[in-house]
Scaffold this motif. Structure first.
Motif, mmCIF file in Angstrom:
data_model
loop_
_atom_site.group_PDB
_atom_site.id
_atom_site.type_symbol
_atom_site.label_atom_id
_atom_site.label_comp_id
_atom_site.label_asym_id
_atom_site.label_seq_id
_atom_site.Cartn_x
_atom_site.Cartn_y
_atom_site.Cartn_z
ATOM 1 N N ILE A 139 0.577 -1.179 -0.013
ATOM 2 C CA ILE A 139 -0.044 -0.162 -0.127
ATOM 3 C C ILE A 139 0.753 1.405 -0.025
ATOM 4 N N GLY A 140 2.024 0.998 -0.196
ATOM 5 C CA GLY A 140 3.042 2.193 -0.147
ATOM 6 C C GLY A 140 3.768 2.311 -1.590
ATOM 7 N N HIS A 141 5.150 1.921 -1.544
ATOM 8 C CA HIS A 141 6.131 2.276 -2.465
ATOM 9 C C HIS A 141 5.576 1.113 -3.687
ATOM 10 N N TYR A 142 5.000 0.256 -3.420
ATOM 11 C CA TYR A 142 4.852 -1.033 -4.417
ATOM 12 C C TYR A 142 3.303 -0.564 -5.040
ATOM 13 N N ALA A 143 2.512 0.289 -4.407
ATOM 14 C CA ALA A 143 1.116 0.286 -4.870
ATOM 15 C C ALA A 143 0.624 0.758 -6.234
ATOM 16 N N ARG A 144 1.569 1.647 -6.988
ATOM 17 C CA ARG A 144 1.364 2.074 -8.261
ATOM 18 C C ARG A 144 -0.363 2.728 -8.382
ATOM 19 N N PRO A 145 -0.575 3.497 -7.620
ATOM 20 C CA PRO A 145 -2.135 4.087 -7.543
ATOM 21 C C PRO A 145 -2.313 4.697 -8.963
ATOM 22 N N ASP A 146 -1.077 5.162 -9.766
ATOM 23 C CA ASP A 146 -1.260 5.602 -11.030
ATOM 24 C C ASP A 146 -1.964 4.500 -12.140
ATOM 25 N N VAL A 147 -1.759 3.251 -11.777
ATOM 26 C CA VAL A 147 -2.292 2.065 -12.732
ATOM 27 C C VAL A 147 -3.475 1.743 -11.998
ATOM 28 N N PHE A 148 -3.448 1.384 -10.706
ATOM 29 C CA PHE A 148 -4.736 0.771 -10.106
ATOM 30 C C PHE A 148 -5.466 1.592 -9.272
ATOM 31 N N GLU A 149 -6.818 1.261 -9.313
ATOM 32 C CA GLU A 149 -7.807 1.864 -8.272
ATOM 33 C C GLU A 149 -8.411 0.999 -7.369
ATOM 34 N N PHE A 150 -8.498 1.222 -6.021
ATOM 35 C CA PHE A 150 -9.277 0.181 -5.140
ATOM 36 C C PHE A 150 -10.412 0.721 -4.243
ATOM 37 N N SER A 151 -11.319 0.172 -4.107
ATOM 38 C CA SER A 151 -12.546 0.775 -3.362
ATOM 39 C C SER A 151 -13.287 -0.521 -2.628
ATOM 40 N N VAL A 152 -13.791 -0.112 -1.298
ATOM 41 C CA VAL A 152 -14.673 -1.165 -1.028
ATOM 42 C C VAL A 152 -15.988 -0.420 -0.202
ATOM 43 N N ASN A 153 -17.172 -1.167 -0.730
ATOM 44 C CA ASN A 153 -18.285 -0.666 -0.532
ATOM 45 C C ASN A 153 -18.660 -0.838 1.012
ATOM 46 N N LYS A 154 -18.915 0.202 1.882
ATOM 47 C CA LYS A 154 -19.364 0.388 3.121
ATOM 48 C C LYS A 154 -18.280 -0.195 4.051
ATOM 49 N N GLN A 155 -16.977 -0.281 3.676
ATOM 50 C CA GLN A 155 -15.950 -0.551 5.021
ATOM 51 C C GLN A 155 -15.968 0.519 5.656
ATOM 52 N N PRO A 156 -15.920 0.301 6.881
ATOM 53 C CA PRO A 156 -15.772 1.267 8.004
ATOM 54 C C PRO A 156 -14.437 1.694 8.204
ATOM 55 N N GLU A 157 -14.218 2.867 8.724
ATOM 56 C CA GLU A 157 -12.900 3.419 8.980
ATOM 57 C C GLU A 157 -12.366 2.534 10.296
ATOM 58 N N SER A 158 -11.035 2.559 10.519
ATOM 59 C CA SER A 158 -10.598 1.692 11.623
ATOM 60 C C SER A 158 -10.947 2.372 12.935
ATOM 61 N N VAL A 159 -11.303 1.435 13.667
ATOM 62 C CA VAL A 159 -11.768 1.777 15.097
ATOM 63 C C VAL A 159 -10.619 2.199 16.169
ATOM 64 N N ARG A 160 -10.496 3.302 16.561
ATOM 65 C CA ARG A 160 -9.492 3.547 17.699
ATOM 66 C C ARG A 160 -9.869 3.149 18.838
ATOM 67 N N VAL A 161 -9.431 2.087 19.370
ATOM 68 C CA VAL A 161 -9.894 1.570 20.735
ATOM 69 C C VAL A 161 -9.201 2.263 21.945
ATOM 70 N N ASN A 162 -10.043 2.781 22.777
ATOM 71 C CA ASN A 162 -9.848 3.605 23.898
ATOM 72 C C ASN A 162 -9.951 2.332 25.230
ATOM 73 N N GLU A 163 -8.610 2.228 25.255
ATOM 74 C CA GLU A 163 -8.492 1.061 26.261
ATOM 75 C C GLU A 163 -8.640 1.473 27.826
ATOM 76 N N ARG A 164 -9.423 1.021 28.379
ATOM 77 C CA ARG A 164 -9.737 1.482 29.750
ATOM 78 C C ARG A 164 -8.834 0.555 30.733
ATOM 79 N N ALA A 165 -8.578 1.246 31.986
ATOM 80 C CA ALA A 165 -7.928 0.452 33.118
ATOM 81 C C ALA A 165 -8.815 -0.912 33.655
ATOM 82 N N ILE A 166 -8.190 -1.909 33.801
ATOM 83 C CA ILE A 166 -8.794 -3.187 34.282
ATOM 84 C C ILE A 166 -8.843 -3.063 35.766
ATOM 85 N N ASN A 167 -9.978 -3.095 36.263
ATOM 86 C CA ASN A 167 -10.167 -3.271 37.784
ATOM 87 C C ASN A 167 -9.662 -4.691 38.344
#
Length: 314
Positions: free
Chosen positions: A286-314
């Motif tokens: 997805i970086g220097h081997y990606a060649r976005p000038d040649v290929f396009e990629f999309s995914v229907n409905k894929q959510p953004e990455s979820v940032r997990v707010n990790e709470r302290a464990i009791n």
């Protein structure tokens, strides 16, 4: 990038078609993973209530039978509704252990009752923080499991790293894999029911292609583990129905532990994130081997990455 993360994969036998006993088994393995110092633990595909290998549900094209519906009912009743009380016992065990868990289940829809092959993600505090449903059940799996869509192509941004994955033969879908890579997955989870030797090549390829750590987890199941009521339906099966093959692989294709065959066990490995960084020097899909000038990629409905707010464990 000096981070070290200890992970584990469970290769075990569920109490087939018994959700209550299987949840007890899950909790026991969570405790074992905690004692081994794991920060992330992966269970196999459809560990709850089982992967029903060898059963036909008495179905052929154009015909169903009452017996097949009874087998389906048995499987359906022992599948997991994530709004039920069953989830609480799992969550409490995870909270006590204080580690992340990814658990393969057959999930029952609260409305309608369809079943999905799902991978549930739990945070260190036992909270259900994400879910992936199998996009395309394989072969006769299509008869018992519904299809999903891009809305459950989940990735989690956690203190352990960016985590995501696919279930069993979804890993043969190049575009599904790419949907994970495009989210920068670092710890790639691959719960499966495939115990063929060729599966090892697939896991190795994904590690090298995605430049990610790969955790693959499978069940170990014998014919004698099935309930007595289903023994007569397995006459053509060998005694070892699923031999396992769980494995952990580095981004450079190094086998860190496994594969484990013909027994239950907990595989653990320390993931050195400096190896992950170094692996990108000569290949980054997805970086220097990606060649976005040649290929396009999309995914229907894929959510953004979820940032997990990790709470302290009791």
């Amino acid at each position: 990038m000096q981070k070290i993360v200890k992970v584990g994969v469970v290769q075990a036998t569920p109490a087939l078609f018994d959700i209550v006993k299987t949840i007890e088994i899950v909790c026991d393995w969570i405790e074992k993973g905690s004692k081994a110092g794991c920060e992330l633990l992966l269970f196999p595909e459809s560990f709850i209530p089982c992967y029903p290998r060898g059963l036909t549900f008495d179905a052929v094209i154009g015909r169903r039978t009452e017996h097949g519906r009874e087998v389906w009912l048995d499987y359906w009743q022992n599948s997991l509704d994530i709004s039920s009380e069953h989830i609480n016992k799992i969550s409490q065990a995870i909270k006590n252990a204080g580690m992340m868990v990814a658990l393969g289940v057959t999930e029952k829809e609260t409305l309608g009752g369809s079943l999905h092959c799902s991978l549930l993600y739990f945070g260190k505090d036992g909270t259900l923080i994400g879910k992936h449903r199998k996009l395309k059940p394989t072969g006769l799996e299509r008869y018992i499991w519904a299809e999903s869509d891009g809305s459950t192509l989940t990735t989690l941004d956690t203190s352990l790293g960016r985590i995501g994955g696919l279930i069993c033969w979804e890993n043969y879908m190049p575009l599904a894999r790419m949907s994970m890579y495009m989210k920068g997955v670092e710890i790639y989870l691959a719960p499966t029911a495939d115990s063929r030797e060729s599966w090892q090549a697939t896991m190795l390829h994904i590690a090298l292609e995605g430049r990610c750590f790969v955790l693959a987890s499978n069940q170990f199941v014998k014919k004698s583990d099935y309930p007595e009521r289903y023994q007569h339906e397995l006459t053509g099966e060998a005694e070892i129905i699923c031999a396992g093959g769980s494995v952990i692989i580095s981004p450079m294709g190094e086998i860190l532990t496994g594969p484990l065959w013909n027994q239950e066990g907990l595989l653990t490995a320390e993931l050195d994130f400096s190896v992950l960084a170094k692996s990108k020097m000569d290949f980054d899909c997805i970086g220097h081997y990606a060649r976005p000038d040649v290929f396009e990629f999309s995914v229907n409905k894929q959510p953004e990455s979820v940032r997990v707010n990790e709470r302290a464990i009791n």
